[in-house]
Design an enzyme around this catalytic site. Structure first.
Site: not given
Length: 629
Positions: A306, A359
């Site tokens: 993330d 990401e």
């Protein structure tokens, strides 16, 4: 106060020192139970004293001993401590202040709002041997990857609103993904987190799954069940920041141990959280150990890391004067870059058959390129540019789209700069953005047709696929973590038509090599020439070997007839998918199942065919019927 029993030196494992064991700190630190005792170890190098309190000693402090090897680790053991007992560390800082902390290496955490750690063993009898032996092929660049992103607590619940157990979710989810043809599930973070509204992205238990859905063995059964049904499982993992909750990592031993002392480097203003100090090898080892832990102990098939962008840039979400430049005066966080390379290198060495996904939303070069070539070493990167451009275009009124052809085509310019995943994730259906269905302009029929066309574009475009739960049947409301999806919508024809369309797209994607084998290879994609030119019609050619697929997308409600499109060979081209078919909720306009290409060149292609392009629709053609591939 009595000290904890300190075992003889011979029975205390040697701290990890070799590179191969540095990243297995979970084997040594934390609470480790044997038939005779439980040994506790915690890293608190700047603590003046450390004590252990728990159920087994009546929550009366017992002193731990600092190892004399310079590691900063404190150790003690108790024969009275058993699996299931809750415990905490009491840590006195150099100023004499005491604070109670949970164990950073705990395998299980107390149910929120409790903050204690829990002694646990990770025994489990796995039944996924066949999957594990073959999963390397499923992670290969030339294999199909269609990912279903799930938040476990809001996918489905009991009728009274209670959360389901990992095991219950697993059986339902496996059946759903099998039926719809998804190859993988990506679960939003399941590491323990105190604030449920963070969706798991404010992690406190880097080795402990959240107890909201069951115990560690229940999570293992979740992964095991999906594997036995042929579904891979990717874990959303957060190594970019952590919350400032006083029971967790923040100023753990009274100092900025895991974070930076200076808030210009150690505080994240956008998320009100703390940033890891990647320049400290103990912190890098902690995080990489966490990543390997989930892959080893829980058999996850990959990690989606993330917020990589926030790690790469020192000025991420900061105004001038709120950040400190690097030694060169730039804004790159070179310590984080080295950490990410070390992370991916360690994962690749230990688990060469898993998938690492980033990401990352900027133009940082080489995110999905090998470390040896100067890259970060990820296998894939989310294509945020494609997502933003495509959703902005698809929200425009149909009559205005003709003026924005460049927006919808621009992703073709950089489609192979990285190994991309096309992601329509949870972030696109929250905070007033509306659901994917309700972003579409026009009346109700046009909204459903537009959503089917959006998916047709996505599945035809180079790159792996990711779709957030609810998108597969046209969820109307925005997603909220405290309520389940509107499953009753499946009873409505237009919603079930969306689900059937996604199912058939997945089937074609998995069975046609032209749609997946060259997702990362420029040889696998070209814009097909078209006559006459229509700025709101896109014609894509996907290729792999001798197989070709032509995908044509009409982005307005006006059907077109007699559109001539160049193709690589003459002969019959079978209409294998048509989103305007009545079974999907369309108007039934099409090409009666096929179109014949003649040896009449168009552009740089030797043949061409004439087709009818249905309104607001995607239509796919192949030189072979879908069932023969």
């Amino acid at each position: 106060m009595p000290p904890l029993h300190t075992p003889p030196q011979a029975s205390v494992p040697t701290p990890p020192s070799a590179a191969a064991s540095r990243y297995r700190q979970f084997d040594w630190l934390g609470a480790h139970n044997t038939p005779t005792e439980t040994t506790f170890r915690v890293w608190a190098p700047n603590a003046q004293r450390v004590e252990l309190v728990g159920h087994f000693n009546g929550w009366q402090p017992a002193a731990m001993q600092r190892l004399d090897d310079g590691s900063g680790v404190w150790v003690g053991s108790s024969p009275a401590a058993h699996v299931g007992d809750l415990y905490k560390y009491r840590i006195q800082d150099t100023h004499g202040a005491w604070a109670e902390r949970s164990d950073p290496y705990a395998f299980r955490a107390e149910h929120a709002p409790g903050t204690a750690s829990q002694i646990w063993r990770l025994d489990y009898q796995w039944g996924d041997r066949a999957w594990m032996a073959a999963r390397g092929k499923r992670a290969a660049a030339d294999s199909p990857m269609s990912v279903y992103e799930v938040h476990l607590g809001s996918w489905q619940r009991h009728e009274d609103g209670r959360l389901l157990n990992y095991r219950d979710i697993a059986h339902r989810l496996a059946a759903h993904c099998e039926a719809m043809g998804f190859t993988h599930v990506e679960v939003m973070p399941v590491a323990e987190h105190p604030f449920y509204g963070s969706w798991g992205y404010q992690t406190t238990g880097y080795f402990a799954p959240t107890g909201r859905y069951g115990d560690p063995q229940d999570l293992m059964a979740f992964v095991d069940t999906l594997h036995q049904h042929g579904i891979g499982v990717i874990l959303d993992w957060v190594g970019s920041h952590f919350p400032s909750d006083k029971h967790a990592l923040a100023r753990f031993d009274g100092t900025a141990l895991y974070e930076h002392e200076d808030p210009r480097k150690g505080f994240h203003p956008q998320w009100n959280s703390l940033i890891f100090n990647y320049g400290r090898y103990e912190v890098r080892d902690f995080l990489i150990s966490s990543a390997l832990f989930w892959l080893e102990k829980y058999h996850f098939d990959g990690l989606r890391v993330d917020a990589v962008s926030s790690m790469l840039y020192l000025d991420f979400a900061r105004e001038p004067g709120e950040w400190l430049p690097n030694a060169d005066g730039g804004h790159q966080n070179w310590e984080a870059v080295q950490f990410l390379r070390d992370l991916n290198g360690a994962v690749s060495e230990s688990f060469p058959d898993v998938h690492m996904m980033a990401e990352e939303s900027t133009s940082w070069a080489g995110v999905s390129r090998p470390v040896q070539s100067g890259g970060l070493g990820f296998d894939t990167k989310w294509n945020m540019g494609w997502m933003n451009d495509t959703l902005r275009y698809m929200q425009r009124a149909h009559v205005h789209r003709q003026w924005h052809e460049g927006d919808i085509r621009f992703s073709g310019v950089y489609a192979f700069d990285e190994n991309f995943v096309l992601a329509l994730s949870h972030d696109e259906v929250v905070y007033g953005k509306k659901s994917l269905l309700m972003r579409q302009p026009g009346d109700e029929w046009q909204r459903f047709a537009g959503l089917r066309t959006l998916y047709g574009l996505m599945w035809a475009h180079p790159g792996k696929k990711l779709l957030f739960m609810g998108g597969e049947f046209g969820q109307v409301e925005e997603w909220h973590h405290e309520r389940t999806l509107d499953w009753h919508l499946w009873a409505k024809a237009r919603h079930s038509g969306i689900a059937r369309w996604v199912t058939d797209l997945n089937r074609a994607y998995r069975h046609l090599p032209a749609l997946h084998a060259n997702d990362f290879d420029p040889a696998g994609f070209a814009w097909a020439p078209m006559e006459p030119h229509h700025p709101t019609v896109l014609a894509m050619l996907r290729r792999a070997g001798n197989d070709s697929v032509l995908a044509v997308h009409n982005l307005t409600p006006q059907p077109l007839t007699g559109v001539r499109i160049g193709v690589p060979q003459a002969g019959v081209w079978h209409e294998i998918l048509n989103s305007d078919a009545e079974c999907y909720g369309g108007s039934g306009v099409g090409n009666a199942g096929s179109a014949t290409a003649t040896a009449q060149p168009l552009g740089d292609l030797p043949a061409s065919l004439r087709i009818t392009v249905p309104p607001l629709a995607s239509v796919f053609f192949s030189t072979r019927p879908l069932g023969t591939h």
